[in-house]
Write an enzyme that holds these catalytic residues in place. Structure first.
Site, PDB file in Angstrom:
ATOM      1  N   HIS A  54      12.099  -5.481  -5.911  1.00 38.14           N
ATOM      2  CA  HIS A  54      12.768  -5.961  -4.523  1.00 38.14           C
ATOM      3  C   HIS A  54      12.419  -7.496  -4.789  1.00 38.14           C
ATOM      4  O   HIS A  54      11.824  -8.171  -5.539  1.00 38.14           O
ATOM      5  CB  HIS A  54      11.813  -5.414  -3.368  1.00 38.14           C
ATOM      6  CG  HIS A  54      10.451  -5.805  -3.389  1.00 38.14           C
ATOM      7  ND1 HIS A  54       9.372  -5.388  -4.129  1.00 38.14           N
ATOM      8  CD2 HIS A  54       9.767  -6.758  -2.356  1.00 38.14           C
ATOM      9  CE1 HIS A  54       8.357  -5.992  -3.872  1.00 38.14           C
ATOM     10  NE2 HIS A  54       8.574  -6.564  -2.622  1.00 38.14           N
ATOM     11  N   HIS A  56      11.104 -10.067  -3.264  1.00 41.03           N
ATOM     12  CA  HIS A  56      10.096 -11.084  -3.169  1.00 41.03           C
ATOM     13  C   HIS A  56       9.563 -12.007  -4.192  1.00 41.03           C
ATOM     14  O   HIS A  56       9.437 -11.314  -5.537  1.00 41.03           O
ATOM     15  CB  HIS A  56       8.613 -10.467  -2.638  1.00 41.03           C
ATOM     16  CG  HIS A  56       8.894  -9.942  -1.213  1.00 41.03           C
ATOM     17  ND1 HIS A  56       8.179  -9.097  -0.437  1.00 41.03           N
ATOM     18  CD2 HIS A  56       9.775 -10.400  -0.237  1.00 41.03           C
ATOM     19  CE1 HIS A  56       8.562  -9.023   0.832  1.00 41.03           C
ATOM     20  NE2 HIS A  56       9.795  -9.913   1.152  1.00 41.03           N
ATOM     21  N   ASP A  58       6.791 -12.972  -5.562  1.00 39.85           N
ATOM     22  CA  ASP A  58       5.603 -12.403  -6.354  1.00 39.85           C
ATOM     23  C   ASP A  58       6.184 -11.405  -7.486  1.00 39.85           C
ATOM     24  O   ASP A  58       5.330 -10.785  -8.111  1.00 39.85           O
ATOM     25  CB  ASP A  58       4.370 -12.195  -5.692  1.00 39.85           C
ATOM     26  CG  ASP A  58       4.619 -11.060  -4.535  1.00 39.85           C
ATOM     27  OD1 ASP A  58       5.619 -10.956  -3.805  1.00 39.85           O
ATOM     28  OD2 ASP A  58       3.770 -10.009  -4.693  1.00 39.85           O
ATOM     29  N   HIS A  59       7.348 -10.625  -7.174  1.00 40.33           N
ATOM     30  CA  HIS A  59       7.877  -9.826  -8.164  1.00 40.33           C
ATOM     31  C   HIS A  59       9.101 -10.332  -9.174  1.00 40.33           C
ATOM     32  O   HIS A  59       9.212  -9.513  -9.992  1.00 40.33           O
ATOM     33  CB  HIS A  59       8.354  -8.620  -7.390  1.00 40.33           C
ATOM     34  CG  HIS A  59       7.312  -7.790  -6.333  1.00 40.33           C
ATOM     35  ND1 HIS A  59       6.660  -6.755  -6.599  1.00 40.33           N
ATOM     36  CD2 HIS A  59       6.517  -8.482  -5.394  1.00 40.33           C
ATOM     37  CE1 HIS A  59       5.880  -6.550  -5.883  1.00 40.33           C
ATOM     38  NE2 HIS A  59       5.643  -7.747  -5.071  1.00 40.33           N
ATOM     39  N   HIS A 110       9.735  -2.182   3.616  1.00 39.38           N
ATOM     40  CA  HIS A 110       9.219  -3.372   3.371  1.00 39.38           C
ATOM     41  C   HIS A 110      10.028  -4.623   3.115  1.00 39.38           C
ATOM     42  O   HIS A 110      10.200  -5.446   3.864  1.00 39.38           O
ATOM     43  CB  HIS A 110       8.264  -3.173   1.899  1.00 39.38           C
ATOM     44  CG  HIS A 110       7.776  -4.586   1.505  1.00 39.38           C
ATOM     45  ND1 HIS A 110       6.450  -5.069   2.094  1.00 39.38           N
ATOM     46  CD2 HIS A 110       7.923  -5.411   0.417  1.00 39.38           C
ATOM     47  CE1 HIS A 110       6.345  -6.076   1.334  1.00 39.38           C
ATOM     48  NE2 HIS A 110       7.051  -6.320   0.345  1.00 39.38           N
ATOM     49  N   ASP A 130       6.191  -2.445  -3.750  1.00 36.25           N
ATOM     50  CA  ASP A 130       5.258  -2.654  -2.416  1.00 36.25           C
ATOM     51  C   ASP A 130       5.383  -1.654  -1.250  1.00 36.25           C
ATOM     52  O   ASP A 130       5.373  -2.195  -0.124  1.00 36.25           O
ATOM     53  CB  ASP A 130       5.501  -4.230  -1.996  1.00 36.25           C
ATOM     54  CG  ASP A 130       4.786  -5.363  -2.719  1.00 36.25           C
ATOM     55  OD1 ASP A 130       4.110  -5.109  -3.661  1.00 36.25           O
ATOM     56  OD2 ASP A 130       5.178  -6.641  -2.263  1.00 36.25           O
ATOM     57  N   HIS A 168       0.276  -4.193  -6.194  1.00 35.26           N
ATOM     58  CA  HIS A 168      -1.079  -5.082  -5.690  1.00 35.26           C
ATOM     59  C   HIS A 168      -2.365  -4.241  -5.867  1.00 35.26           C
ATOM     60  O   HIS A 168      -2.406  -2.827  -5.551  1.00 35.26           O
ATOM     61  CB  HIS A 168      -0.520  -5.434  -4.359  1.00 35.26           C
ATOM     62  CG  HIS A 168       0.406  -6.491  -4.063  1.00 35.26           C
ATOM     63  ND1 HIS A 168       0.063  -7.623  -4.114  1.00 35.26           N
ATOM     64  CD2 HIS A 168       1.525  -6.418  -3.987  1.00 35.26           C
ATOM     65  CE1 HIS A 168       1.069  -8.369  -4.157  1.00 35.26           C
ATOM     66  NE2 HIS A 168       2.117  -7.599  -3.942  1.00 35.26           N
TER      67      HIS A 168
HETATM   68 FE    FE Z   1       4.328  -8.129  -3.353  1.00 36.35          FE
HETATM   69 ZN    ZN Z   2       6.735  -7.508  -1.528  1.00 36.51          ZN
END
Ligand code: FE
Ligand code: ZN
Length: 256
Positions: A54, A56, A58-59, A110, A130, A168
């Site tokens: 996805h 975001h 942090d990905h 999410h 996530d 995570h």
């Molecule tokens: Fe994340």
């Molecule tokens: Zn995320």
């Protein structure tokens, strides 16, 4: 599966490194390029594929730098906001990347673009970003509780022995909440003890399995009477349906 390597990133992300037999490798959700480069060097692997779940940061944050440096193909959801996807994937798509054969499962909730990667086999594998966490689930940023519940149900229907690789290390916090929501669950108590022991040695609690999640993760258990009781004991309305119970659990966890 034992060859799959957890690359820690940021404060609590895992970027999964999947070696192929020929010395190349794939990574899942490289939020940061530097730890991926270090792991590739350390393992003596080259990078030839990137899987994205996805949008975001942090990905996807390391995607551009990795793509500039390595001849790799980037797989991900249909979302123009993610720069650098070479192969757009949607629900039911099947894709072979290196030694792996994935089926794509659409799991909105999410985020709306969220997809998961499932490989059937002797040890089935799931990379779910996530959406499903060990002992918990992602926050609902873009979808609805009904959508997230449906997505989690799709993952819960996978084979019981599927190894679940989420993005995570949230497990201990998730299990603290799970114990409040489902206080009489003995398997959950035992899981929390094991998870604390792993973390005290700096070990990941991931992967888990679908069977363990179904037995201990409150967000897969909203149809169980114990969860409704847990909500009532906390002064919350368990609702009349599993989706309503799930929505209330998620709202409670958001403030927990
Ligand atoms: Fe994340
Ligand atoms: Zn995320």
């Amino acid at each position: 599966m034992s060859s799959i390597i957890a690359i820690p990133a940021f404060s609590d992300n895992y970027i999964w490194l999947l070696p192929n037999g020929d010395g190349s490798a794939l990574v899942v959700d490289p939020g940061d390029a530097a730890p991926v480069e270090a792991a590739l060097q350390e393992q003596g692997l080259t990078l030839d594929g990137i899987l994205i779940t996805h949008h975001h940061f942090d990905h996807v944050g390391g995607l551009k730098a990795l793509k500039e440096k390595h001849a790799c193909v980037v797989y991900g959801p249909v979302n123009p906001a993610i720069e650098g996807i070479d192969r757009e994937l949607g629900s039911g798509d099947r894709v072979t990347v290196g030694d792996y054969h994935f089926e794509v499962i659409s799991v909105p909730g999410h985020t709306l673009d969220h997809i998961a990667y499932f490989q059937a086999g002797d040890v089935p594998l799931l990379f779910c970003g996530d959406t499903l966490f060990a002992g918990g689930c992602g926050r609902i940023f873009e979808g609805t509780p009904a959508m997230m519940h449906e997505s989690l149900s799709r993952l819960a229907a996978l084979p019981a022995d599927t190894a679940v690789f989420c993005a995570h290390e949230y497990t201990l916090a998730n299990l603290t909440f799970a114990r409040a929501a489902d206080p009489d669950n003995e398997e959950l108590k035992a899981r929390e003890t094991r998870a604390k022991a792993l973390r005290s040695e700096g070990m990941p609690t991931i992967p888990s399995t679908i069977s363990l999640e179904k037995a201990t993760n409150p967000f897969l258990r909203s149809a169980e009477s114990g969860l409704a009781e847990g909500l009532e004991a906390a002064g919350r309305d368990p609702g009349a349906t599993p989706v309503e119970c799930f929505a209330e659990l998620r709202a409670w966890k958001d403030q927990f």
